[in-house]
Scaffold this active site. Structure first.
Site, PDB file in Angstrom:
ATOM      1  N   ARG A 299     -14.395 -28.611  17.338  1.00  0.00           N
ATOM      2  CA  ARG A 299     -13.935 -29.553  16.202  1.00  0.00           C
ATOM      3  C   ARG A 299     -15.240 -30.440  15.551  1.00  0.00           C
ATOM      4  O   ARG A 299     -14.881 -31.419  14.825  1.00  0.00           O
ATOM      5  CB  ARG A 299     -12.960 -30.466  17.109  1.00  0.00           C
ATOM      6  CG  ARG A 299     -12.550 -31.800  16.282  1.00  0.00           C
ATOM      7  CD  ARG A 299     -11.462 -32.192  16.932  1.00  0.00           C
ATOM      8  NE  ARG A 299     -11.440 -32.605  18.338  1.00  0.00           N
ATOM      9  CZ  ARG A 299     -12.093 -33.685  18.777  1.00  0.00           C
ATOM     10  NH1 ARG A 299     -12.697 -34.586  17.697  1.00  0.00           N
ATOM     11  NH2 ARG A 299     -12.325 -33.961  20.072  1.00  0.00           N
TER      12      ARG A 299
ATOM     13  N   TYR B 217      -2.579 -28.853  -8.138  1.00  0.00           N
ATOM     14  CA  TYR B 217      -1.848 -28.331  -7.397  1.00  0.00           C
ATOM     15  C   TYR B 217      -0.969 -29.192  -6.450  1.00  0.00           C
ATOM     16  O   TYR B 217      -1.123 -30.151  -6.076  1.00  0.00           O
ATOM     17  CB  TYR B 217      -2.914 -27.566  -6.100  1.00  0.00           C
ATOM     18  CG  TYR B 217      -2.333 -27.115  -5.049  1.00  0.00           C
ATOM     19  CD1 TYR B 217      -1.539 -25.766  -5.165  1.00  0.00           C
ATOM     20  CD2 TYR B 217      -2.175 -27.767  -3.645  1.00  0.00           C
ATOM     21  CE1 TYR B 217      -1.265 -25.126  -4.003  1.00  0.00           C
ATOM     22  CE2 TYR B 217      -1.613 -27.186  -2.533  1.00  0.00           C
ATOM     23  CZ  TYR B 217      -1.115 -25.743  -2.893  1.00  0.00           C
ATOM     24  OH  TYR B 217      -0.544 -25.032  -1.810  1.00  0.00           O
TER      25      TYR B 217
ATOM     26  N   ASP C 164     -11.142 -29.194  -7.178  1.00  0.00           N
ATOM     27  CA  ASP C 164     -10.539 -28.183  -6.673  1.00  0.00           C
ATOM     28  C   ASP C 164     -10.955 -26.928  -7.246  1.00  0.00           C
ATOM     29  O   ASP C 164     -10.464 -26.710  -8.472  1.00  0.00           O
ATOM     30  CB  ASP C 164      -9.130 -28.347  -6.818  1.00  0.00           C
ATOM     31  CG  ASP C 164      -8.332 -27.278  -5.827  1.00  0.00           C
ATOM     32  OD1 ASP C 164      -8.924 -26.121  -5.715  1.00  0.00           O
ATOM     33  OD2 ASP C 164      -7.162 -27.450  -5.391  1.00  0.00           O
TER      34      ASP C 164
ATOM     35  N   LYS D 126      -7.551 -18.145  -0.785  1.00  0.00           N
ATOM     36  CA  LYS D 126      -7.237 -17.619  -1.929  1.00  0.00           C
ATOM     37  C   LYS D 126      -8.509 -16.662  -2.134  1.00  0.00           C
ATOM     38  O   LYS D 126      -8.540 -15.637  -1.264  1.00  0.00           O
ATOM     39  CB  LYS D 126      -7.091 -18.583  -3.060  1.00  0.00           C
ATOM     40  CG  LYS D 126      -6.082 -19.638  -2.897  1.00  0.00           C
ATOM     41  CD  LYS D 126      -4.799 -19.266  -2.770  1.00  0.00           C
ATOM     42  CE  LYS D 126      -3.712 -20.279  -1.996  1.00  0.00           C
ATOM     43  NZ  LYS D 126      -3.955 -21.483  -2.383  1.00  0.00           N
TER      44      LYS D 126
HETATM   45  C1  LIG Z   1      -3.562 -22.900  -2.396  1.00  0.00           C
HETATM   46  C2  LIG Z   1      -4.243 -23.896  -3.157  1.00  0.00           C
HETATM   47  C3  LIG Z   1      -4.395 -25.172  -2.301  1.00  0.00           C
HETATM   48  C4  LIG Z   1      -4.206 -25.421  -0.970  1.00  0.00           C
HETATM   49  O1  LIG Z   1      -4.687 -24.631  -0.042  1.00  0.00           O
HETATM   50  P1  LIG Z   1      -4.110 -24.218   1.566  1.00  0.00           P
HETATM   51  O2  LIG Z   1      -5.054 -23.396   2.039  1.00  0.00           O
HETATM   52  O3  LIG Z   1      -2.724 -23.697   1.366  1.00  0.00           O
HETATM   53  O4  LIG Z   1      -3.994 -25.456   2.289  1.00  0.00           O
HETATM   54  C5  LIG Z   1      -5.208 -26.256  -2.969  1.00  0.00           C
HETATM   55  N1  LIG Z   1      -5.673 -26.074  -4.236  1.00  0.00           N
HETATM   56  C6  LIG Z   1      -5.184 -24.722  -4.948  1.00  0.00           C
HETATM   57  C7  LIG Z   1      -5.554 -24.655  -6.454  1.00  0.00           C
HETATM   58  C8  LIG Z   1      -4.691 -23.711  -4.315  1.00  0.00           C
HETATM   59  O5  LIG Z   1      -4.336 -22.701  -5.109  1.00  0.00           O
END
Ligand SMILES: *Cc1c(COP(=O)(O)O)cnc(C)c1O
Length: 391
Positions: A48, A102, A174, A199
């Site tokens: 952690r 998102y 992001d 992703k």
């Molecule tokens: C999937 C996604 C997230 C969130 O990610 P998790 O791993 O599901 O928590 C944030 N931003 C974008 C652009 C995403 O595609």
């Protein structure tokens, strides 16, 4: 001595390995211990605390890929993003957020911020002027996302970073849709880069993870706060993610190529009205995308003509799966109006440009001819029987 910078695929394969000093194995051993001796470490080694051997090693790879000094791994992309918000915002502070964002991030801000007395403004558009207009005297952070979901709009990264710097405001991006292969926002002045590693970093639809990359200064602040929230990634999954990331360079480049071909093919298709892909010259921000992206990514969206039933089309596909997530080696497709944007009214969706006929397409690494054949046969099956009715 000046060392030559390693190439992308060498970094993906080799940077940040845990050396197997005992058995000299070819890959990183996995350390699942939750207890370590107090010996010569600044902070007690504990999962952690973000400082186990596997976490630290993989963070070195992510930092190298994003051109930063340091990185942190989290149990999900949302854990990574919320760690940034919780580390830098307090009661009375204000956040400026891009309007096309998102859905999970929008929910976090709307549901959680009022509990902490944190103020926020969603921008009117995604131009630099829209961000400038949303800034208040108590703005501490600006959050952007580019390319955005599902319309693949492009935000001027350097423009927003310069604006924020001139006002002493931190910036977070992001970078999930682009991946570090296609876009390195730190080079354009952004302070903190966030990824849903679920992703492109994971790439096989079998890992949930998140990552942050930034300078030591910011990563230390985030780490100090995030260990209280307990959102680290399990070391077993860290090890899985390291394996996935070895092929990220070749995977994403194959997806870039496939997506560009699919985008061009779809834009000439008689049953498609509109294709959104930053690598198409017809994209309104193609020139801007070229200045900040090295590749245009594997994500695109397109609109079907009224004579096609979108749901029928999706379910008639043989290989392209109608599933929620994205960025795997397998192609997937979804209807934002029925998923990510389902909670909005048709009017709200229309204002955002998300029509009920918009299809989001995450292009995988399959042979492009098979993808085209699959789409063609599904479109045929989904044609509303206008011709038949006439006869
Ligand atoms: C999937 C996604 C997230 C969130 O990610 P998790 O791993 O599901 O928590 C944030 N931003 C974008 C652009 C995403 O595609």
């Amino acid at each position: 001595m000046k060392t030559k910078k390693l190439g992308l695929n060498t970094v993906c394969v080799h940077t940040g390995e845990v050396e197997d000093l005992t058995f000299k194995g070819a890959i990183s051993p996995i350390y699942l211990s939750t207890s370590y001796e107090f010996d010569e470490v600044d902070a007690l080694r504990y999962p952690r605390n973000f400082n186990t051997p596997n976490q630290e090693a993989l963070c070195a790879k992510i930092a190298a890929l994003e051109h930063t000094e340091a990185a942190l791994l989290f149990g999900s992309g949302m854990a990574a993003l919320s760690a940034v918000f919780m580390a830098f915002l307090k009661s009375g502070d204000h956040l400026v957020v891009q309007n096309t964002l998102y859905g999970g991030a929008v929910n976090f801000i709307r549901q959680e911020f009022p509990k902490f007395g944190i103020e926020y403004t969603f921008t009117e558009g995604y131009e630099v002027d829209d961000f400038a207009a949303a800034i208040k005297p108590n703005t501490k952070l600006i959050h952007i996302e580019t390319p955005s979901n599902p319309l693949l709009t492009i935000t001027d990264i350097q423009g927003v970073a310069n604006l924020a710097k001139s006002r002493g405001i931190l910036t977070v991006i992001d970078n999930t849709f682009a991946s570090p292969v296609n876009q390195n926002p730190i080079d354009f002045g952004i302070d903190i880069v966030m990824h849903s590693a679920t992703k492109y970093m994971g790439g096989h639809s079998d890992i949930l993870a998140g990552a942050l990359a930034a300078s030591h200064q910011y990563i230390d602040i985030i780490k100090d706060s995030a260990k209280n929230f307990g959102g680290n990634l399990s070391d077993f999954t860290v090890w899985m993610l390291e394996r996935s990331m070895k092929t990220m360079g070749i995977r994403v480049k194959a997806q870039n190529r496939n997506a560009k071909k699919m985008a061009k093919w779809l834009s000439n298709h008689e049953l498609v009205t509109q294709v959104n892909y930053p690598g198409l010259k017809s994209h309104p921000q193609y020139e801007l995308a070229k200045t900040q992206m090295k590749g245009f990514g594997g994500m695109l969206s397109f609109e079907l003509k009224p004579e096609v039933d979108p749901l029928k089309f999706m379910h008639a596909l043989k290989y392209i799966k109608p599933v929620g997530s994205l960025a795997g080696v397998e192609s997937t497709i979804l209807l934002p109006a029925k998923t990510s944007h389902a909670l909005l009214t048709p009017d709200q969706r229309a204002t955002m440009g998300v029509s009920d006929r918009l299809i989001r397409f995450s292009v995988g690494i399959e042979s492009k001819d098979d993808l085209m054949d699959d789409i063609s046969q599904a479109l045929e099956k989904a044609l509303l029987n206008v011709e038949l009715q006439k006869q």
